[in-house]
Write a protein that holds these residues in place. Structure first.
Motif, PDB file in Angstrom:
ATOM      1  N   ILE A  85     -34.250 -33.676  96.641  1.00 27.05           N
ATOM      2  CA  ILE A  85     -34.413 -32.225  96.635  1.00 27.05           C
ATOM      3  C   ILE A  85     -34.234 -32.004  98.352  1.00 27.05           C
ATOM      4  CG2 ILE A  85     -35.934 -31.837  94.791  1.00 27.05           C
ATOM      5  CD1 ILE A  85     -38.080 -31.261  97.030  1.00 27.05           C
ATOM      6  N   ALA A  86     -33.417 -31.047  98.455  1.00 27.66           N
ATOM      7  CA  ALA A  86     -33.258 -30.434  99.928  1.00 27.66           C
ATOM      8  C   ALA A  86     -34.400 -29.054  99.656  1.00 27.66           C
ATOM      9  CB  ALA A  86     -32.018 -30.102 100.160  1.00 27.66           C
ATOM     10  N   LEU A  87     -35.532 -29.467 100.631  1.00 25.63           N
ATOM     11  CA  LEU A  87     -36.346 -28.356 100.771  1.00 25.63           C
ATOM     12  C   LEU A  87     -36.173 -27.194 101.770  1.00 25.63           C
ATOM     13  CD1 LEU A  87     -39.465 -27.692  99.478  1.00 25.63           C
ATOM     14  CD2 LEU A  87     -40.534 -28.968 101.155  1.00 25.63           C
ATOM     15  N   PHE A  88     -36.008 -25.925 101.457  1.00 27.62           N
ATOM     16  CA  PHE A  88     -35.640 -25.142 102.335  1.00 27.62           C
ATOM     17  C   PHE A  88     -36.938 -24.041 102.569  1.00 27.62           C
ATOM     18  CE2 PHE A  88     -30.841 -24.328 102.716  1.00 27.62           C
ATOM     19  CZ  PHE A  88     -30.545 -25.565 102.321  1.00 27.62           C
ATOM     20  N   VAL A  89     -37.174 -23.761 103.857  1.00 31.21           N
ATOM     21  CA  VAL A  89     -38.510 -23.082 104.090  1.00 31.21           C
ATOM     22  C   VAL A  89     -38.320 -22.238 105.402  1.00 31.21           C
ATOM     23  CG1 VAL A  89     -39.516 -25.015 105.271  1.00 31.21           C
ATOM     24  CG2 VAL A  89     -41.122 -23.260 104.567  1.00 31.21           C
ATOM     25  N   SER A  90     -38.857 -20.942 105.327  1.00 27.76           N
ATOM     26  CA  SER A  90     -38.752 -20.328 106.651  1.00 27.76           C
ATOM     27  C   SER A  90     -40.112 -20.231 107.314  1.00 27.76           C
ATOM     28  CB  SER A  90     -38.423 -19.034 106.391  1.00 27.76           C
ATOM     29  OG  SER A  90     -37.049 -18.873 105.875  1.00 27.76           O
ATOM     30  N   ARG A  91     -40.678 -19.139 107.807  1.00 33.83           N
ATOM     31  CA  ARG A  91     -41.865 -19.139 108.445  1.00 33.83           C
ATOM     32  C   ARG A  91     -43.108 -19.462 107.792  1.00 33.83           C
ATOM     33  NH1 ARG A  91     -42.483 -18.050 113.554  1.00 33.83           N
ATOM     34  NH2 ARG A  91     -40.536 -16.769 113.417  1.00 33.83           N
ATOM     35  N   ALA A  92     -43.372 -18.944 106.661  1.00 34.04           N
ATOM     36  CA  ALA A  92     -44.501 -19.212 105.689  1.00 34.04           C
ATOM     37  C   ALA A  92     -44.425 -20.672 104.796  1.00 34.04           C
ATOM     38  CB  ALA A  92     -44.725 -18.234 104.675  1.00 34.04           C
ATOM     39  N   GLY A  93     -45.328 -21.635 105.329  1.00 39.62           N
ATOM     40  CA  GLY A  93     -45.018 -22.939 105.144  1.00 39.62           C
ATOM     41  C   GLY A  93     -46.022 -23.247 103.838  1.00 39.62           C
ATOM     42  N   HIS A  94     -46.940 -22.470 103.451  1.00 37.69           N
ATOM     43  CA  HIS A  94     -47.750 -22.929 102.449  1.00 37.69           C
ATOM     44  C   HIS A  94     -46.977 -23.808 101.137  1.00 37.69           C
ATOM     45  CE1 HIS A  94     -46.676 -18.936 101.362  1.00 37.69           C
ATOM     46  NE2 HIS A  94     -46.877 -18.973 100.178  1.00 37.69           N
ATOM     47  N   ALA A  95     -45.998 -23.134 100.594  1.00 33.71           N
ATOM     48  CA  ALA A  95     -45.404 -23.631  99.272  1.00 33.71           C
ATOM     49  C   ALA A  95     -44.664 -25.043  99.653  1.00 33.71           C
ATOM     50  CB  ALA A  95     -44.387 -22.691  98.978  1.00 33.71           C
TER      51      ALA A  95
END
Length: 280
Positions: A85-95
């Motif tokens: 997987i390529a994991l994309f995230v912005s500011r909220a990191g909990h997920a």
């Protein structure tokens, strides 16, 4: 020596399909370990089989022959194949943190190729789990320019699935096509309610008594892709927007984990804009 294969079938419904597919497996010297099917009236017949077949049997030939036999769409996957997987995230990191923790615990056959963000905040997450971190800042770029930069960065990695773990950018049809992989998004509402950003504030403004989270396949239509998993919890007038967000974070992590598990174990079948999920 045998090979274990997951077979997914989606075909126009007719009498005798189960007999046809199971007889075919028998005729090629295979054995059925699991089999489940479902009919959507007036729409489709769907089936999931886990079979053991001789190593001399071509999986591609088997797929094509079952497709002809059923007049449907068939995919075959070697059991135990790991999903990158390529994991994309912005500011909220909990997920994103929850995904990485579950990968570390080997809860699913998943490897993380990279973590991609438009923020610098999560470089530490990548270092902690020894995963490449790709930061692509917006810096005044247009959406097309930013997506081009992300795609250029992704060229260095091999992946089978994009996971949008609260990645708060709307992706274009061109981007979704060029990543050449499905994408799973987690949304902080019980879709189809509260599409888009600011869902918890809008839920509070509306005075809802129930909040939820949804994991779905991303499509060009914002938050309208096929739903894989949903969860909800009751709230009251005592809960403010921050309370809704705090309680919702647990739901977001739970539905994303459920969706990833179903996808990576080849338990999801698409029929139009709906999914059939064969339970573990």
């Amino acid at each position: 020596m045998n090979q274990d294969v997951v077979v997914l079938v989606s075909a126009p419904d007719r009498a005798g399909l189960v007999a046809d597919t199971t007889s075919y497996v028998r005729d090629i010297g295979g054995n059925i370990a699991e089999a489940e099917q479902h009919t959507i009236p007036g729409l489709a017949f769907v089936q999931r089989m886990v079979i053991s077949i001789p190593s001399t049997q071509s999986v591609e030939v088997m797929r094509d022959e079952i497709a002809v036999l059923t007049s449907g769409e068939v995919t075959c996957h070697l059991l135990g194949t790991r999903t990158r997987i390529a994991l994309f995230v912005s500011r909220a990191g909990h997920a994103a943190y929850d995904v990485m923790s579950k990968v570390a615990l080997a809860e699913n056959p998943i490897d993380v190729a990279c973590i991609v963000s438009d923020q610098p905040d999560h470089a530490d997450l990548a270092r902690r789990f020894d995963v490449p971190f790709v930061e692509v800042k917006v810096d005044g770029r247009t959406r097309e320019e930013h997506e081009s930069a992300v795609l250029e960065a992704l060229d260095s990695f091999d992946f089978d699935l994009v996971v949008l773990a609260r990645y708060m950018r709307i992706l274009s049809a061109d981007f979704l096509e060029r990543i050449n992989a499905p994408a799973i998004n987690v949304h902080h509402a019980l879709l189809p309610a509260f599409i888009g950003a600011g869902a918890y504030q809008r839920a509070w403004d509306r005075g809802v008594k129930l909040i939820g989270a949804t994991a779905h396949y991303a499509t060009v239509d914002l938050d309208e892709g096929p739903i894989i998993a949903q969860a909800s919890t009751a709230v009251s007038h005592r809960d403010g927007p921050d309370d809704l967000a705090r309680r919702g974070r647990e739901l977001e992590c739970a539905v994303l984990a459920q969706a990833l598990s179903a996808h990576c174990q080849y338990r999801v079948l698409l029929t139009g804009n709906r999914t059939i999920i064969f339970e573990d």
